[in-house]
Design a protein around this motif. Sequence first.
Motif, PDB file in Angstrom:
ATOM      1  N   TRP A  11     106.632  97.944  -3.767  1.00 36.79           N
ATOM      2  CA  TRP A  11     106.224  96.669  -4.594  1.00 36.79           C
ATOM      3  C   TRP A  11     107.272  96.223  -5.194  1.00 36.79           C
ATOM      4  O   TRP A  11     107.649  96.807  -6.243  1.00 36.79           O
ATOM      5  CB  TRP A  11     104.935  97.069  -5.456  1.00 36.79           C
ATOM      6  CG  TRP A  11     104.301  95.852  -6.067  1.00 36.79           C
ATOM      7  CD1 TRP A  11     104.851  95.076  -6.488  1.00 36.79           C
ATOM      8  CD2 TRP A  11     102.632  95.777  -5.886  1.00 36.79           C
ATOM      9  NE1 TRP A  11     103.653  93.798  -6.962  1.00 36.79           N
ATOM     10  CE2 TRP A  11     102.574  94.725  -6.577  1.00 36.79           C
ATOM     11  CE3 TRP A  11     101.685  96.528  -5.287  1.00 36.79           C
ATOM     12  CZ2 TRP A  11     101.316  94.255  -6.679  1.00 36.79           C
ATOM     13  CZ3 TRP A  11     100.222  96.171  -5.336  1.00 36.79           C
ATOM     14  CH2 TRP A  11     100.099  94.910  -6.140  1.00 36.79           C
ATOM     15  N   SER A  14     109.202  90.057  -5.644  1.00 39.84           N
ATOM     16  CA  SER A  14     108.749  89.007  -5.000  1.00 39.84           C
ATOM     17  C   SER A  14     107.981  89.386  -3.680  1.00 39.84           C
ATOM     18  O   SER A  14     107.367  88.519  -3.030  1.00 39.84           O
ATOM     19  CB  SER A  14     110.024  88.238  -4.532  1.00 39.84           C
ATOM     20  OG  SER A  14     110.865  88.702  -3.870  1.00 39.84           O
ATOM     21  N   LYS A  15     108.211  90.476  -2.961  1.00 44.35           N
ATOM     22  CA  LYS A  15     107.572  91.158  -1.834  1.00 44.35           C
ATOM     23  C   LYS A  15     107.009  92.336  -1.912  1.00 44.35           C
ATOM     24  O   LYS A  15     107.956  93.029  -2.415  1.00 44.35           O
ATOM     25  CB  LYS A  15     108.544  90.736  -0.623  1.00 44.35           C
ATOM     26  CG  LYS A  15     107.980  91.017   0.578  1.00 44.35           C
ATOM     27  CD  LYS A  15     108.818  90.913   1.688  1.00 44.35           C
ATOM     28  CE  LYS A  15     109.908  91.964   1.757  1.00 44.35           C
ATOM     29  NZ  LYS A  15     110.600  92.025   3.440  1.00 44.35           N
ATOM     30  N   ALA A  16     105.970  92.594  -1.398  1.00 45.00           N
ATOM     31  CA  ALA A  16     105.510  93.903  -1.266  1.00 45.00           C
ATOM     32  C   ALA A  16     105.452  94.228   0.184  1.00 45.00           C
ATOM     33  O   ALA A  16     104.952  93.440   0.983  1.00 45.00           O
ATOM     34  CB  ALA A  16     104.184  94.114  -1.819  1.00 45.00           C
ATOM     35  N   ALA A  17     106.006  95.462   0.792  1.00 45.52           N
ATOM     36  CA  ALA A  17     106.372  95.674   1.973  1.00 45.52           C
ATOM     37  C   ALA A  17     105.870  97.333   2.189  1.00 45.52           C
ATOM     38  O   ALA A  17     106.170  98.022   1.619  1.00 45.52           O
ATOM     39  CB  ALA A  17     107.647  95.507   2.465  1.00 45.52           C
ATOM     40  N   LYS A  30     103.513  98.006  10.203  1.00 50.00           N
ATOM     41  CA  LYS A  30     104.166  97.350   8.946  1.00 50.00           C
ATOM     42  C   LYS A  30     103.232  96.451   8.323  1.00 50.00           C
ATOM     43  O   LYS A  30     102.564  95.805   9.006  1.00 50.00           O
ATOM     44  CB  LYS A  30     105.657  96.889   9.280  1.00 50.00           C
ATOM     45  CG  LYS A  30     106.700  97.655   9.452  1.00 50.00           C
ATOM     46  CD  LYS A  30     107.928  96.997   9.828  1.00 50.00           C
ATOM     47  CE  LYS A  30     108.897  98.221  10.366  1.00 50.00           C
ATOM     48  NZ  LYS A  30     110.223  97.445  10.362  1.00 50.00           N
ATOM     49  N   GLU A  32     103.120  93.537   4.815  1.00 50.32           N
ATOM     50  CA  GLU A  32     104.022  92.760   3.583  1.00 50.32           C
ATOM     51  C   GLU A  32     103.233  91.727   3.268  1.00 50.32           C
ATOM     52  O   GLU A  32     102.098  91.046   3.947  1.00 50.32           O
ATOM     53  CB  GLU A  32     105.320  92.370   4.270  1.00 50.32           C
ATOM     54  CG  GLU A  32     105.641  91.454   5.169  1.00 50.32           C
ATOM     55  CD  GLU A  32     107.071  91.158   5.582  1.00 50.32           C
ATOM     56  OE1 GLU A  32     107.796  91.943   5.890  1.00 50.32           O
ATOM     57  OE2 GLU A  32     107.270  89.755   5.357  1.00 50.32           O
ATOM     58  N   SER A  33     103.624  91.434   2.056  1.00 55.00           N
ATOM     59  CA  SER A  33     102.880  90.107   1.518  1.00 55.00           C
ATOM     60  C   SER A  33     103.723  89.799   0.214  1.00 55.00           C
ATOM     61  O   SER A  33     104.403  90.555  -0.390  1.00 55.00           O
ATOM     62  CB  SER A  33     101.676  90.591   0.609  1.00 55.00           C
ATOM     63  OG  SER A  33     101.053  89.459  -0.025  1.00 55.00           O
ATOM     64  N   PRO A  34     103.823  88.594  -0.159  1.00 48.21           N
ATOM     65  CA  PRO A  34     104.477  88.024  -1.545  1.00 48.21           C
ATOM     66  C   PRO A  34     103.628  88.965  -2.626  1.00 48.21           C
ATOM     67  O   PRO A  34     102.535  89.154  -2.472  1.00 48.21           O
ATOM     68  CB  PRO A  34     104.099  86.586  -1.608  1.00 48.21           C
ATOM     69  CG  PRO A  34     103.628  86.120  -0.245  1.00 48.21           C
ATOM     70  CD  PRO A  34     103.155  87.272   0.445  1.00 48.21           C
ATOM     71  N   SER A  35     104.578  89.188  -3.612  1.00 48.79           N
ATOM     72  CA  SER A  35     103.952  89.893  -4.770  1.00 48.79           C
ATOM     73  C   SER A  35     104.816  89.519  -5.968  1.00 48.79           C
ATOM     74  O   SER A  35     105.890  89.345  -6.121  1.00 48.79           O
ATOM     75  CB  SER A  35     104.038  91.423  -4.299  1.00 48.79           C
ATOM     76  OG  SER A  35     105.491  92.076  -4.471  1.00 48.79           O
ATOM     77  N   THR A  49      97.483  90.496  -4.013  1.00 43.96           N
ATOM     78  CA  THR A  49      98.533  91.417  -3.289  1.00 43.96           C
ATOM     79  C   THR A  49      97.970  92.623  -2.547  1.00 43.96           C
ATOM     80  O   THR A  49      98.173  92.876  -1.202  1.00 43.96           O
ATOM     81  CB  THR A  49      99.753  91.915  -4.149  1.00 43.96           C
ATOM     82  OG1 THR A  49     100.200  90.860  -4.799  1.00 43.96           O
ATOM     83  CG2 THR A  49     100.632  92.429  -3.213  1.00 43.96           C
ATOM     84  N   LEU A  53      97.732  93.197   1.673  1.00 46.44           N
ATOM     85  CA  LEU A  53      98.210  94.080   2.545  1.00 46.44           C
ATOM     86  C   LEU A  53      97.138  95.237   3.055  1.00 46.44           C
ATOM     87  O   LEU A  53      97.255  95.864   4.048  1.00 46.44           O
ATOM     88  CB  LEU A  53      98.785  95.205   1.441  1.00 46.44           C
ATOM     89  CG  LEU A  53     100.045  94.575   0.748  1.00 46.44           C
ATOM     90  CD1 LEU A  53     100.714  95.290  -0.463  1.00 46.44           C
ATOM     91  CD2 LEU A  53     101.307  94.347   1.757  1.00 46.44           C
TER      92      LEU A  53
END
Length: 130
Positions: A11, A14-17, A30, A32-35, A49, A53
């Motif tokens: 986390w 700017s991004k959670a992956a 995989k 991902e989301s903006p965070s 977020t 995910l």
Amino acid sequence: MAEPLIVSIDWGGSKAAGIILNPVTGSCRKVESPSPNLRLAKEEAVEKTLWALLSDLGQGKSLHLFVGAAGARPEHDQERIRSALSRLGILPERLQVIPDYLGNLAAGAGGCFIIMCQPHIEMRSSSLPV
């Protein structure tokens, strides 16, 4: 018996992956989301977020969720994430939140990586085929 799922999330600000692994079938995908930065995020942003995910996990899963987050405060943020998940109807069997530097999730290294957190935060990583 509930189908087990292991979810490992990096986390960032700017991004959670991360990845979702089914250890029984060996399937791995995989997500991902903006965070926002977890430390600075409002509760609604944490929920948004997590929903992005995890919303498609389905029912009847034994969820083990590991989060490495920039600036994380493990006890405080673990409770924030648990509360947000509860409001979303997602109840993990295990949840662990750690500062991202302890996890070194190797995002973007061309593979699928998982962190496994032991009681004393002894880190182990496994590379899995995607």
